[in-house]
Design an enzyme around this catalytic site. Structure first.
Site, PDB file in Angstrom:
ATOM      1  N   THR A   1       0.810  -1.223   0.000  1.00 15.94           N
ATOM      2  CA  THR A   1       0.000   0.000   0.000  1.00 15.94           C
ATOM      3  C   THR A   1       0.839   1.266   0.000  1.00 15.94           C
ATOM      4  O   THR A   1       0.456   2.263  -0.618  1.00 15.94           O
ATOM      5  CB  THR A   1      -0.913  -0.006   1.253  1.00 15.94           C
ATOM      6  OG1 THR A   1      -1.793  -1.125   1.150  1.00 15.94           O
ATOM      7  CG2 THR A   1      -1.738   1.254   1.358  1.00 15.94           C
TER       8      THR A   1
ATOM      9  N   THR B   1       1.414  -4.930   3.949  1.00 20.75           N
ATOM     10  CA  THR B   1       1.184  -5.387   5.327  1.00 20.75           C
ATOM     11  C   THR B   1       0.568  -6.787   5.383  1.00 20.75           C
ATOM     12  O   THR B   1       0.741  -7.503   6.370  1.00 20.75           O
ATOM     13  CB  THR B   1       0.264  -4.413   6.091  1.00 20.75           C
ATOM     14  OG1 THR B   1      -0.991  -4.323   5.408  1.00 20.75           O
ATOM     15  CG2 THR B   1       0.890  -3.040   6.206  1.00 20.75           C
ATOM     16  N   ASP B   2      -0.161  -7.170   4.316  1.00 23.39           N
ATOM     17  CA  ASP B   2      -0.919  -8.425   4.404  1.00 23.39           C
ATOM     18  C   ASP B   2      -0.027  -9.632   4.706  1.00 23.39           C
ATOM     19  O   ASP B   2      -0.405 -10.514   5.485  1.00 23.39           O
ATOM     20  CB  ASP B   2      -1.693  -8.678   3.097  1.00 23.39           C
ATOM     21  CG  ASP B   2      -2.882  -7.723   2.959  1.00 23.39           C
ATOM     22  OD1 ASP B   2      -3.288  -7.120   3.963  1.00 23.39           O
ATOM     23  OD2 ASP B   2      -3.393  -7.586   1.830  1.00 23.39           O
TER      24      ASP B   2
ATOM     25  N   THR C   1      -0.895 -23.276  18.365  1.00 19.71           N
ATOM     26  CA  THR C   1      -2.204 -22.866  18.867  1.00 19.71           C
ATOM     27  C   THR C   1      -2.833 -21.799  17.975  1.00 19.71           C
ATOM     28  O   THR C   1      -2.138 -20.935  17.438  1.00 19.71           O
ATOM     29  CB  THR C   1      -2.128 -22.345  20.314  1.00 19.71           C
ATOM     30  OG1 THR C   1      -3.452 -21.941  20.722  1.00 19.71           O
ATOM     31  CG2 THR C   1      -1.175 -21.165  20.463  1.00 19.71           C
ATOM     32  N   GLN C   2      -4.146 -21.855  17.842  1.00 18.41           N
ATOM     33  CA  GLN C   2      -4.840 -20.795  17.112  1.00 18.41           C
ATOM     34  C   GLN C   2      -5.167 -19.631  18.033  1.00 18.41           C
ATOM     35  O   GLN C   2      -5.722 -18.614  17.592  1.00 18.41           O
ATOM     36  CB  GLN C   2      -6.089 -21.319  16.396  1.00 18.41           C
ATOM     37  CG  GLN C   2      -7.057 -22.076  17.263  1.00 18.41           C
ATOM     38  CD  GLN C   2      -8.216 -22.666  16.470  1.00 18.41           C
ATOM     39  OE1 GLN C   2      -9.304 -22.136  16.508  1.00 18.41           O
ATOM     40  NE2 GLN C   2      -8.000 -23.764  15.772  1.00 18.41           N
ATOM     41  N   CYS C   3      -4.817 -19.730  19.313  1.00 24.41           N
ATOM     42  CA  CYS C   3      -5.010 -18.600  20.235  1.00 24.41           C
ATOM     43  C   CYS C   3      -4.000 -17.496  19.904  1.00 24.41           C
ATOM     44  O   CYS C   3      -2.929 -17.751  19.372  1.00 24.41           O
ATOM     45  CB  CYS C   3      -4.791 -19.038  21.677  1.00 24.41           C
ATOM     46  SG  CYS C   3      -6.065 -20.148  22.273  1.00 24.41           S
TER      47      CYS C   3
END
Ligand code: ASP
Length: 335
Positions: A14, A89-90, A271-273
């Site tokens: 961007t 940034t993605d 972990t997805q946390c």
């Protein structure tokens, strides 16, 4: 002492985009615009700007771009005191993670940055990000790959893009910021990587070698089977619940995972946390993964786990070597 010299590499994103009827897209010759902008700032280190052959929206990033970016830096390593990589940034956290594993033992700062609003647009965060990134890229205490964004310097392989629309888009949930910018810039030296032997690698990546799968209620064996059917797949990052739990009561799912591990696919468990770590043995649902040979990924981010596997595979390691090396911290990516 002579003025430090910083090379700025524009990879896309961007920061160098213009509005179009279909939304922002990379502009032609952003390097010229950037040079004019940098020339207007006071107090910067000496700098030069180069750009990738084809700057991209980083949503289009492929593992091959990691090699391209790293090769640009390595080719010029001795000429500059530090490097700024301007990147979308993605996937900035994915690239910063990959570069950290490719440029192990970096003895100079490699600072990723970019912007949420293009340079030249009202309220752009680009000027502040650029000035901070260049200042930090000239700081010889920093010997690692990091992300400077929204007034903070974060370890690259600990970072995640966590805000889609805030200007401070990144966090490193399991590691404190390396530096913070207010009126002055405070570098937390005790959090920086210590000097290590330089070991750069520029391997050729196979984009199909690593996949990631988020565990969700109802995840079926057929979904996993489809993913594992790719003969090029060498490793799978499983993003499990909490401290590393997955629906292991599902026997076909368990059998498939076990068979994949047995035939040499490295399956790692993170972990997805947002914060915390996989702790094997906390629950029977997690222990079942360990029993079939799934490797616990401690508190690695998805981006770091994914990039580390890619680099280990591309460097030619076999499954047993990858399993051992994956768990060892090499550049501050895990505790
Ligand atoms: N889609 C853009 C990119 O990642 C977003 C950004 O740069 O902020 O290239």
């Amino acid at each position: 002492m002579s003025r430090p010299r910083v090379l700025v590499l524009y990879a896309g994103g961007t920061i160098g985009m213009v509005p179009s009827a279909r939304g922002y897209r990379p502009m032609a010759d952003f390097a010229a615009v950037l040079r004019r902008q940098l020339a207007a700032f006071a107090g910067l280190p000496a700098w030069e700007v180069v750009e990738l052959a084809q700057p991209i929206d980083s949503a289009n990033l492929q593992p091959a771009h990691w090699r391209e970016i790293a090769a640009e830096l390595v080719a010029r390593w001795e000429e500059w005191d530090g490097f700024v990589v301007l990147h979308g940034t993605d996937t900035m956290a994915w690239s910063a993670s990959a570069l950290s594993f490719m440029l192990q033992g970096a003895d100079k700062p490699v600072i990723f940055s970019g912007a949420q609003i293009p340079l030249g647009q009202p309220r752009s965060d680009a000027p502040a990000n650029l000035q901070g990134a260049l200042a930090l890229a000239a700081d010889p205490r920093i010997r690692e790959v990091a992300i400077y964004f929204g007034n903070r310097l974060l370890r690259g392989n600990r970072s995640r893009k966590v805000h889609a629309d805030r200007l401070a888009a990144f966090e490193s949930p399991n590691y404190l910021p390396l530096a913070e910018a207010g009126i002055g810039i405070v570098v937390h030296e005790d959090r920086l990587l210590r000097p290590r032997a330089r070991e750069f690698r520029l391997p050729v990546f196979d984009p199909s070698a690593v996949a990631a799968l988020t565990v969700y209620p109802g995840l079926s064996a057929s979904v996993l089977e489809a993913l594992l059917a790719d003969p090029a797949l060498r490793a799978l990052v499983l993003c499990s619940y909490g401290v590393g739990n997955a629906p292991t009561a599902d026997a076909p799912l368990r059998t498939l995972l076990g068979a994949a591990v047995a035939r040499g696919v490295v399956v790692v468990n993170i972990t997805q946390c947002a914060t915390g770590s996989v702790v094997p043995g906390s629950y029977a649902t997690g222990s079942a993964l360990a029993e079939i040979g799934v490797v616990a990924g401690a508190n690695l981010t998805l981006e770091a786990a994914f990039a580390k596997l890619h680099v280990l595979i591309a460097c030619g390691l076999d499954a047993a070597q990858i399993r051992t090396q994956f768990c060892r911290p090499v550049c501050g990516e895990l505790d």
